[in-house]
Design a protein around this motif. Sequence first.
Motif, PDB file in Angstrom:
ATOM      1  N   TRP A 207       0.816  -1.215   0.000  1.00  0.00           N
ATOM      2  CA  TRP A 207       0.000   0.000   0.000  1.00  0.00           C
ATOM      3  C   TRP A 207       0.852   1.270   0.000  1.00  0.00           C
ATOM      4  O   TRP A 207       0.502   2.263  -0.634  1.00  0.00           O
ATOM      5  N   ALA A 208       1.997   1.253   0.681  1.00  0.00           N
ATOM      6  CA  ALA A 208       2.844   2.450   0.741  1.00  0.00           C
ATOM      7  C   ALA A 208       3.501   2.727  -0.613  1.00  0.00           C
ATOM      8  O   ALA A 208       3.618   3.874  -1.036  1.00  0.00           O
ATOM      9  N   ALA A 209       3.919   1.678  -1.309  1.00  0.00           N
ATOM     10  CA  ALA A 209       4.517   1.845  -2.641  1.00  0.00           C
ATOM     11  C   ALA A 209       3.472   2.367  -3.624  1.00  0.00           C
ATOM     12  O   ALA A 209       3.766   3.229  -4.457  1.00  0.00           O
ATOM     13  N   LYS A 210       2.257   1.846  -3.519  1.00  0.00           N
ATOM     14  CA  LYS A 210       1.178   2.316  -4.394  1.00  0.00           C
ATOM     15  C   LYS A 210       0.868   3.787  -4.106  1.00  0.00           C
ATOM     16  O   LYS A 210       0.684   4.579  -5.033  1.00  0.00           O
ATOM     17  N   ALA A 211       0.845   4.168  -2.845  1.00  0.00           N
ATOM     18  CA  ALA A 211       0.582   5.560  -2.469  1.00  0.00           C
ATOM     19  C   ALA A 211       1.659   6.493  -3.021  1.00  0.00           C
ATOM     20  O   ALA A 211       1.353   7.593  -3.496  1.00  0.00           O
ATOM     21  N   ARG A 212       2.931   6.051  -2.974  1.00  0.00           N
ATOM     22  CA  ARG A 212       4.022   6.868  -3.528  1.00  0.00           C
ATOM     23  C   ARG A 212       3.866   7.046  -5.032  1.00  0.00           C
ATOM     24  O   ARG A 212       4.075   8.128  -5.574  1.00  0.00           O
ATOM     25  N   LEU A 213       3.498   5.964  -5.729  1.00  0.00           N
ATOM     26  CA  LEU A 213       3.303   6.018  -7.177  1.00  0.00           C
ATOM     27  C   LEU A 213       2.184   6.995  -7.539  1.00  0.00           C
ATOM     28  O   LEU A 213       2.344   7.847  -8.412  1.00  0.00           O
ATOM     29  N   VAL A 214       1.058   6.885  -6.853  1.00  0.00           N
ATOM     30  CA  VAL A 214      -0.089   7.755  -7.115  1.00  0.00           C
ATOM     31  C   VAL A 214       0.271   9.218  -6.841  1.00  0.00           C
ATOM     32  O   VAL A 214      -0.020  10.102  -7.654  1.00  0.00           O
ATOM     33  N   LYS A 215       0.929   9.475  -5.719  1.00  0.00           N
ATOM     34  CA  LYS A 215       1.316  10.841  -5.368  1.00  0.00           C
ATOM     35  C   LYS A 215       2.270  11.425  -6.405  1.00  0.00           C
ATOM     36  O   LYS A 215       2.129  12.572  -6.832  1.00  0.00           O
ATOM     37  N   SER A 216       3.227  10.621  -6.833  1.00  0.00           N
ATOM     38  CA  SER A 216       4.203  11.065  -7.825  1.00  0.00           C
ATOM     39  C   SER A 216       3.531  11.420  -9.157  1.00  0.00           C
ATOM     40  O   SER A 216       3.806  12.473  -9.739  1.00  0.00           O
ATOM     41  N   GLN A 217       2.641  10.541  -9.637  1.00  0.00           N
ATOM     42  CA  GLN A 217       1.958  10.800 -10.906  1.00  0.00           C
ATOM     43  C   GLN A 217       1.073  12.045 -10.815  1.00  0.00           C
ATOM     44  O   GLN A 217       1.034  12.857 -11.736  1.00  0.00           O
ATOM     45  N   ARG A 218       0.384  12.197  -9.702  1.00  0.00           N
ATOM     46  CA  ARG A 218      -0.510  13.347  -9.518  1.00  0.00           C
ATOM     47  C   ARG A 218       0.277  14.661  -9.514  1.00  0.00           C
ATOM     48  O   ARG A 218      -0.080  15.620 -10.196  1.00  0.00           O
ATOM     49  N   GLN A 219       1.371  14.698  -8.751  1.00  0.00           N
ATOM     50  CA  GLN A 219       2.188  15.912  -8.670  1.00  0.00           C
ATOM     51  C   GLN A 219       2.883  16.211  -9.993  1.00  0.00           C
ATOM     52  O   GLN A 219       2.941  17.373 -10.421  1.00  0.00           O
ATOM     53  N   LYS A 220       3.412  15.191 -10.646  1.00  0.00           N
ATOM     54  CA  LYS A 220       4.094  15.393 -11.929  1.00  0.00           C
ATOM     55  C   LYS A 220       3.135  15.985 -12.958  1.00  0.00           C
ATOM     56  O   LYS A 220       3.499  16.880 -13.723  1.00  0.00           O
ATOM     57  N   THR A 221       1.903  15.499 -12.965  1.00  0.00           N
ATOM     58  CA  THR A 221       0.895  16.008 -13.895  1.00  0.00           C
ATOM     59  C   THR A 221       0.586  17.470 -13.624  1.00  0.00           C
ATOM     60  O   THR A 221       0.600  18.302 -14.531  1.00  0.00           O
ATOM     61  N   LYS A 222       0.302  17.796 -12.372  1.00  0.00           N
ATOM     62  CA  LYS A 222      -0.033  19.176 -12.012  1.00  0.00           C
ATOM     63  C   LYS A 222       1.109  20.127 -12.356  1.00  0.00           C
ATOM     64  O   LYS A 222       0.897  21.188 -12.942  1.00  0.00           O
ATOM     65  N   HIS A 223       2.344  19.737 -12.038  1.00  0.00           N
ATOM     66  CA  HIS A 223       3.495  20.607 -12.303  1.00  0.00           C
ATOM     67  C   HIS A 223       3.773  20.757 -13.795  1.00  0.00           C
ATOM     68  O   HIS A 223       4.155  21.831 -14.246  1.00  0.00           O
ATOM     69  N   ALA A 224       3.589  19.689 -14.569  1.00  0.00           N
ATOM     70  CA  ALA A 224       3.810  19.779 -16.018  1.00  0.00           C
ATOM     71  C   ALA A 224       2.813  20.735 -16.663  1.00  0.00           C
ATOM     72  O   ALA A 224       3.179  21.533 -17.529  1.00  0.00           O
ATOM     73  N   LEU A 225       1.570  20.669 -16.234  1.00  0.00           N
ATOM     74  CA  LEU A 225       0.555  21.582 -16.783  1.00  0.00           C
ATOM     75  C   LEU A 225       0.819  23.022 -16.342  1.00  0.00           C
ATOM     76  O   LEU A 225       0.728  23.948 -17.140  1.00  0.00           O
ATOM     77  N   ALA A 226       1.173  23.202 -15.079  1.00  0.00           N
ATOM     78  CA  ALA A 226       1.456  24.549 -14.570  1.00  0.00           C
ATOM     79  C   ALA A 226       2.659  25.177 -15.272  1.00  0.00           C
ATOM     80  O   ALA A 226       2.698  26.392 -15.481  1.00  0.00           O
TER      81      ALA A 226
END
Length: 120
Positions: free
Chosen positions: A25-44
């Motif tokens: 669960w912790a590895a999955k949470a890191r993956l989800v957080k990373s993808q979410r932040q990378k997306t937001k920052h790329a668009l910004a």
Amino acid sequence: MGMVAMIEVEMDMKIVSVANMRLHWAAKARLVKSQRQKTKHALAAVAQSFGVEVLPVTVVLTRIAPRQLDGDNLQSGFKAVRDGVADWLGVDDGSSLIDWQYAQRSGGQKVYKVEIEVIG
């Protein structure tokens, strides 16, 4: 007639069927957080002022990979990316102001990318 704004971003990111992954669960949470932040920052980075004022919008999320996913796995694989787009727009991803569309195409051997188009 209103002006149509369009933002396009392509990122190196591997979209996989999270439902079929056997991750801690912790590895999955890191993956989800990373993808979410990378997306937001790329668009910004490409469109700092593009946001709620252009709603409603259509968002097309395209997975580029060697092989195709079926429809439900494609959509579930994009959940973190979808959340990142919604964060960037400043609305909930379930808002009726966003029309979510999903696509995929072949990118060749070992090519994994995500293409995001925001059309307002």
